[in-house]
Design a protein around this motif. Structure first.
Motif, short mmCIF file in Angstrom:
data_model
loop_
_atom_site.label_atom_id
_atom_site.label_comp_id
_atom_site.label_asym_id
_atom_site.label_seq_id
_atom_site.Cartn_x
_atom_site.Cartn_y
_atom_site.Cartn_z
N UNK B 218 1.00 -1.20 0.13
CA UNK B 218 0.07 -0.10 0.19
C UNK B 218 1.00 1.29 0.15
N UNK B 219 0.25 2.24 -0.84
CA UNK B 219 1.05 3.30 -0.58
C UNK B 219 0.49 4.66 0.03
N UNK B 220 0.32 5.91 -0.60
CA UNK B 220 -0.44 7.01 -0.04
C UNK B 220 -1.99 6.71 -0.58
N UNK B 221 -3.00 7.22 0.63
CA UNK B 221 -4.34 6.96 0.09
C UNK B 221 -5.05 5.89 -0.28
N UNK B 222 -4.62 4.58 0.62
CA UNK B 222 -5.22 3.24 0.21
C UNK B 222 -6.53 3.03 0.68
N UNK B 223 -7.19 4.32 1.47
CA UNK B 223 -8.44 4.13 1.58
C UNK B 223 -9.50 4.69 0.55
N UNK B 224 -8.62 5.28 -0.64
CA UNK B 224 -9.71 6.01 -1.69
C UNK B 224 -10.12 5.10 -2.53
N UNK B 225 -11.32 4.62 -2.57
CA UNK B 225 -11.87 3.55 -3.46
C UNK B 225 -12.16 4.33 -4.93
N UNK B 226 -12.22 5.61 -4.96
CA UNK B 226 -11.99 6.20 -6.39
C UNK B 226 -11.01 6.52 -7.04
N UNK B 227 -9.77 5.82 -6.54
CA UNK B 227 -8.46 6.12 -6.94
C UNK B 227 -7.78 4.87 -7.04
N UNK B 228 -6.66 4.61 -8.32
CA UNK B 228 -6.00 3.35 -8.30
C UNK B 228 -5.20 3.08 -6.62
N UNK B 229 -5.06 4.03 -5.91
CA UNK B 229 -4.27 3.80 -4.87
C UNK B 229 -4.98 2.84 -3.53
N UNK B 230 -6.28 2.77 -3.99
CA UNK B 230 -7.31 1.89 -3.22
C UNK B 230 -6.58 0.38 -3.07
N UNK B 231 -6.45 -0.02 -1.69
CA UNK B 231 -6.15 -1.33 -1.56
C UNK B 231 -7.23 -2.22 -0.62
N UNK B 232 -7.81 -3.13 -1.18
CA UNK B 232 -9.11 -3.46 -0.49
C UNK B 232 -8.65 -4.02 1.00
N UNK B 233 -7.67 -4.98 0.92
CA UNK B 233 -7.44 -5.65 2.09
C UNK B 233 -6.92 -4.87 3.07
N UNK B 234 -6.09 -3.99 2.96
CA UNK B 234 -5.31 -3.12 3.70
C UNK B 234 -6.28 -2.07 4.46
N UNK B 235 -7.41 -1.61 3.30
CA UNK B 235 -8.44 -0.61 3.71
C UNK B 235 -9.45 -1.21 4.76
N UNK B 236 -9.81 -2.75 4.56
CA UNK B 236 -10.88 -3.19 5.28
C UNK B 236 -10.28 -3.17 6.84
N UNK B 237 -8.77 -3.69 6.71
CA UNK B 237 -8.15 -3.80 8.18
C UNK B 237 -7.89 -2.42 8.73
N UNK B 238 -7.56 -1.33 8.03
CA UNK B 238 -7.46 -0.16 8.41
C UNK B 238 -8.88 0.39 9.14
#
Lengths: 91, 251
Positions: B218-238
């Motif tokens: 994950x990099x910058x902004x991994x909660x941003x579901x509208x952007x390529x930065x989104x990381x599903x597993x990391x965001x759910x855990x976060x």
């Protein structure tokens, strides 16, 4: 505003925004988070005329390589125009 | 825990509030319906502005039971689409730290003083909002928890200091008055993993209560579901960590 790398330059010309053509006043060039391009950071250029409202803006968001290619291309075209005696003297 | 036979409802609207220097600015307020008392959250929006993601995030916190206010930190730049306003702020080199802290303090007072509040207030921010949230939690008494999501430039070099940003946020660490949850991506360039380590070391040095989580892939902004930065597993855990943390400190 995570890099804060930004420069402004006065520009003379026209831009076409959401409400049609308008006279340009300034270009802001930044390397920071874009709004749309799929990069963490991009070379962003906003051509604006704030006296006509914040919506008077033409935006581009480029990868660093695309921006360098664009700069080189602009200079190449200007050189060709100059060599052909076509350059006009507007500021 | 929600049960399918329960009533639930939310109210969300734009409100006016008093921010830095007594200025009246606007804010987005989302809250659960009912008498409460509910805990509250202040959201410090990110560099791309007071945008749709922050409104939706305000609704998310409200859904989870928090009175949530997101002040328009770019109010003084003028009005237009969130992107046009944020572009002007970006061109002008950002907003002054003192102004952001004053607006966030005003937002904290707003949600603390409503009659349905339990008087506990947390603050959350991503990107520049994480940095602003950290500044507010260090400089303003009254916050009970802070969540810093990949706030860049908490650690700053002397050449990055300007009139708008006169002090590196990390220098205020001794004054942090509440527990902090930090979420970071190991592929981020602002903050870098080294800067996150520096921040953690400073919290430890001052004996602060902190919880830092670093995510691989994950990099910058991994909660941003509208952007390529989104990381599903990391965001759910976060998000699980966010709400677990708030339950401990704002209940």
């Amino acid at each position: 505003m995570c890099t804060m790398i930004v420069e402004k330059v006065a520009v003379n010309g026209s831009g076409k925004g959401v409400n049609g053509w308008f006279q340009l006043e300034q270009a802001s060039v930044s390397y920071d988070h874009p709004f749309h391009a799929p990069f963490e950071h991009a070379l962003n250029i906003d051509f604006v005329n704030e006296s006509q409202g914040l919506g008077s803006r033409v935006a581009v968001e480029l990868s660093a390589q695309a921006a360098r290619d664009l700069v080189r291309t602009i200079l190449t075209v200007l050189d060709q125009a100059e060599q052909g005696g076509h350059l006009e003297s507007h500021r | 825990m929600y049960r399918t036979d329960m009533y639930e409802g939310l109210l969300a609207e734009t409100v006016s509030m008093t921010g830095a220097n007594g200025d009246v600015i606007n804010a987005y307020l989302a809250r659960p319906l009912g008498a409460g008392p509910f805990p509250a959250m202040v959201l410090a929006h990110h560099m791309p502005g007071w945008d749709q993601w922050y409104r939706e995030t305000a609704l998310k916190f409200a859904y989870h039971g928090y009175i949530t206010i997101s002040p328009n930190l770019y109010f003084r730049a003028g009005h237009g689409t969130p992107e046009d306003v944020a572009a002007k702020v970006r061109a002008d080199g950002g907003i002054p730290d003192d102004q952001a802290v004053g607006d966030l303090a005003g937002a904290m007072r707003y949600v603390r003083d409503v009659p349905y509040s339990n008087k506990k207030v947390g603050i959350f921010g991503t990107c520049s909002g994480g940095r602003h949230a950290y500044l507010a939690a260090c400089r303003v008494p009254g916050f009970d928890a802070i969540i810093d999501c990949w706030g860049g430039r908490v650690v700053m070099t002397p050449d990055q200091l300007t009139k708008n940003f006169p002090v590196p946020p990390i220098d205020y660490t001794k004054d942090l008055s509440c527990p902090i949850l930090g979420l970071f991506g190991n592929d981020d360039s602002s903050p870098t993993p080294e800067q996150v380590n520096q921040h953690e070391a400073e919290l430890k040095r001052h004996g602060k209560t902190y919880e830092f989580h670093r995510y691989n892939g994950a990099g910058h902004g991994f909660f941003y579901y509208h952007a390529p930065a989104y990381r599903q597993a990391q965001a759910v855990d976060g998000w699980q960590k966010v709400f677990g943390f708030l339950e401990r400190y704002l209940a």
